[in-house]
Design a protein around this motif. Structure first.
Motif, short mmCIF file in Angstrom:
data_model
loop_
_atom_site.label_atom_id
_atom_site.label_comp_id
_atom_site.label_asym_id
_atom_site.label_seq_id
_atom_site.Cartn_x
_atom_site.Cartn_y
_atom_site.Cartn_z
N UNK A 196 -45.37 -66.26 13.77
CA UNK A 196 -46.57 -66.08 14.58
C UNK A 196 -46.75 -67.23 15.56
N UNK A 197 -47.03 -66.88 16.81
CA UNK A 197 -47.43 -67.86 17.82
C UNK A 197 -48.83 -67.48 18.28
N UNK A 198 -49.75 -68.44 18.25
CA UNK A 198 -51.13 -68.21 18.69
C UNK A 198 -51.41 -69.11 19.88
N UNK A 206 -47.30 -70.49 27.99
CA UNK A 206 -46.40 -69.52 28.63
C UNK A 206 -44.98 -70.04 28.66
N UNK A 207 -44.82 -71.28 29.08
CA UNK A 207 -43.48 -71.87 29.18
C UNK A 207 -42.84 -71.97 27.80
N UNK A 208 -43.61 -72.42 26.82
CA UNK A 208 -43.06 -72.62 25.49
C UNK A 208 -42.62 -71.33 24.82
N UNK A 209 -43.46 -70.30 24.87
CA UNK A 209 -43.08 -69.06 24.19
C UNK A 209 -42.01 -68.30 24.97
N UNK A 210 -41.98 -68.46 26.29
CA UNK A 210 -40.89 -67.85 27.07
C UNK A 210 -39.55 -68.47 26.68
N UNK A 213 -38.62 -67.08 23.33
CA UNK A 213 -38.15 -65.69 23.43
C UNK A 213 -36.71 -65.62 23.92
N UNK A 214 -36.32 -66.53 24.80
CA UNK A 214 -34.95 -66.53 25.32
C UNK A 214 -33.96 -67.16 24.35
N UNK A 215 -34.37 -68.30 23.76
CA UNK A 215 -33.40 -69.15 23.07
C UNK A 215 -33.40 -69.03 21.56
N UNK A 216 -34.49 -68.55 20.98
CA UNK A 216 -34.61 -68.55 19.53
C UNK A 216 -34.78 -67.14 18.96
N UNK A 217 -35.72 -66.38 19.50
CA UNK A 217 -36.06 -65.07 18.92
C UNK A 217 -34.87 -64.15 18.74
N UNK A 218 -33.91 -64.06 19.70
CA UNK A 218 -32.78 -63.15 19.50
C UNK A 218 -31.89 -63.53 18.31
N UNK A 219 -32.01 -64.75 17.83
CA UNK A 219 -31.17 -65.21 16.74
C UNK A 219 -31.85 -65.11 15.38
N UNK A 220 -33.06 -64.58 15.34
CA UNK A 220 -33.81 -64.52 14.09
C UNK A 220 -33.67 -63.16 13.41
N UNK A 221 -33.81 -63.17 12.10
CA UNK A 221 -33.80 -61.92 11.34
C UNK A 221 -35.18 -61.31 11.23
N UNK A 234 -43.80 -60.59 27.44
CA UNK A 234 -42.62 -61.44 27.41
C UNK A 234 -41.53 -60.71 26.65
N UNK A 235 -40.41 -60.49 27.31
CA UNK A 235 -39.30 -59.79 26.68
C UNK A 235 -38.79 -60.57 25.47
N UNK A 236 -38.58 -59.88 24.36
CA UNK A 236 -38.02 -60.49 23.16
C UNK A 236 -39.04 -60.83 22.10
N UNK A 237 -40.33 -60.78 22.45
CA UNK A 237 -41.38 -61.02 21.47
C UNK A 237 -42.45 -59.96 21.64
N UNK A 238 -43.28 -59.76 20.62
CA UNK A 238 -44.35 -58.76 20.66
C UNK A 238 -45.66 -59.45 21.00
#
Length: 361
Positions: A196-198, A206-210, A213-221, A234-238
């Motif tokens: 969760x990101x709040x 915006x910069x941090x979660x973007x 989404x690019x560098x971490x989220x695609x590698x998570x289960x 933001x693509x890659x996160x809900x």
């Protein structure tokens, strides 16, 4: 405590959105009322200065000449002993009260070093209006530094930053606190697991979660859920947007993330997560101003690999929806009792202290 009135000036509106600044301002108002009772006077400036006046005179956040005159008149007529300015953007008030009521002890609280904060926003999105906001806040803060008796920052880094920007360090440190809110009880309602990101849609979030989404989220289960007002898709996160109640989201999350790389002050999202009994995985910037015990009990990640490893380790465990150890850290460092003790010390003038002298014209 003095038996003469204390005046609190804050731009906080009663209907202000529940962001970090508003939560902290509400805490200050509640604690000051607890300390001073009927001797606490409160004013919310509601003037309407022009943009040019804002830049040239530091008249922002409801400050104009009429509002300043009302505040000075109130301080004089009621024999105010101390003025608490809840925001360095109210420096024009410090200047006016110092000149009109030189005997008043002026305490200014810095939610951020605002000029530095808005400089970061300008670098993110350059333009005429953003640089005007930087200029207006720089002028207001400069007045606060010149005319206040006590400068209060959230952390030592901001105190040092004051010295670099304005030539004077903070006199006291008052770390972030917030009023306790109900947490969601019972087992998780969502069992699929998510991080969760709040955070609302200002530039550092915006910069941090973007980046995440690019560098971490695609590698998570597990999936990544973002909850916050004015956050764009933001693509890659809900991205869920604003919600009526954050408590169920904290309860159901496996872990809370804070990938923040810029800013000033302290990051409210860390203390809020602790209040809800959650472990935080964040960057060094996210933990600035937090006690060593808080940092050690959570996880500091400096790059994408660090986030991936830390999240995999946490989500691979059978974590409870509420960890009492995390909540204990909140109560110890960031709850109402901590706020009361620290503000009481700041608002108690040193014994035998002479009245402040009027500054030169």
């Amino acid at each position: 405590m003095p038996d003469r009135p204390v005046l609190l000036v804050s731009p906080l509106a009663d209907h202000a959105p529940p962001g970090g600044r508003a939560m902290l301002a509400r805490m200050h108002r509640a604690v000051l009322h607890d300390l001073f009772g009927e001797d606490l006077l409160t004013v919310r400036p509601e003037g309407c200065a022009s943009p040019v006046a804002g830049v040239l005179r530091g008249h922002i956040d409801g400050i104009d000449s009429a509002a300043l005159a009302r505040i000075v008149r109130l301080a004089r007529d009621r024999g105010v002993a101390q003025l608490f300015l809840d925001g360095s953007n109210l420096g024009a008030v410090a200047r006016a009260v110092r000149r009109g009521c030189p005997e008043v002890r002026i305490v200014t609280f810095f939610h951020n070093v605002e000029a530095r904060f808005f400089w970061g926003a300008f670098r993110d999105r350059p333009g005429v209006r953003p640089i005007g906001v930087v200029a207006a806040n720089w002028r207001a803060e400069r007045q606060a530094v010149r005319h206040s008796d006590v400068l209060v920052c959230l952390n030592a880094r901001d105190g040092d930053l004051l010295a670099r920007w304005y030539g004077r360090r903070a006199d006291a440190i008052l770390p972030l606190t917030m009023a306790e809110r109900p947490v969601a009880a019972g087992p998780r309602m969502r069992n699929d697991g998510f991080v969760l990101f709040v955070g609302g849609g200002f530039y550092a979030n915006r910069v941090g979660i973007a980046w995440f989404a690019r560098s971490v989220a695609p590698r998570l289960a597990v999936r990544t859920v973002v909850v916050g007002r004015d956050m764009p898709p933001i693509a890659g996160v809900e991205v869920m947007g604003a919600v009526d109640d954050l408590a169920p989201w904290y309860r159901d999350a496996q872990v809370v993330i804070a990938p923040i790389f810029d800013g000033s002050g302290m990051k409210t999202k860390v203390a809020e997560a602790l209040m809800h009994g959650k472990h935080v995985i964040g960057t060094p910037e996210a933990f600035v101003g937090y006690a060593r015990d808080v940092v050690v009990a959570n996880t500091c990640a400096t790059d994408a690999d660090g986030f991936v490893r830390a999240i995999a380790a946490r989500t691979g465990q059978a974590l409870p929806p509420f960890d009492p150890a995390m909540r204990a850290l909140f109560d110890r460092f960031h709850g109402t009792a901590a706020a009361r003790d620290r503000l009481a010390a700041i608002m108690t003038p040193p014994a035998g202290a002479a009245p402040p002298a009027a500054p030169p014209a």
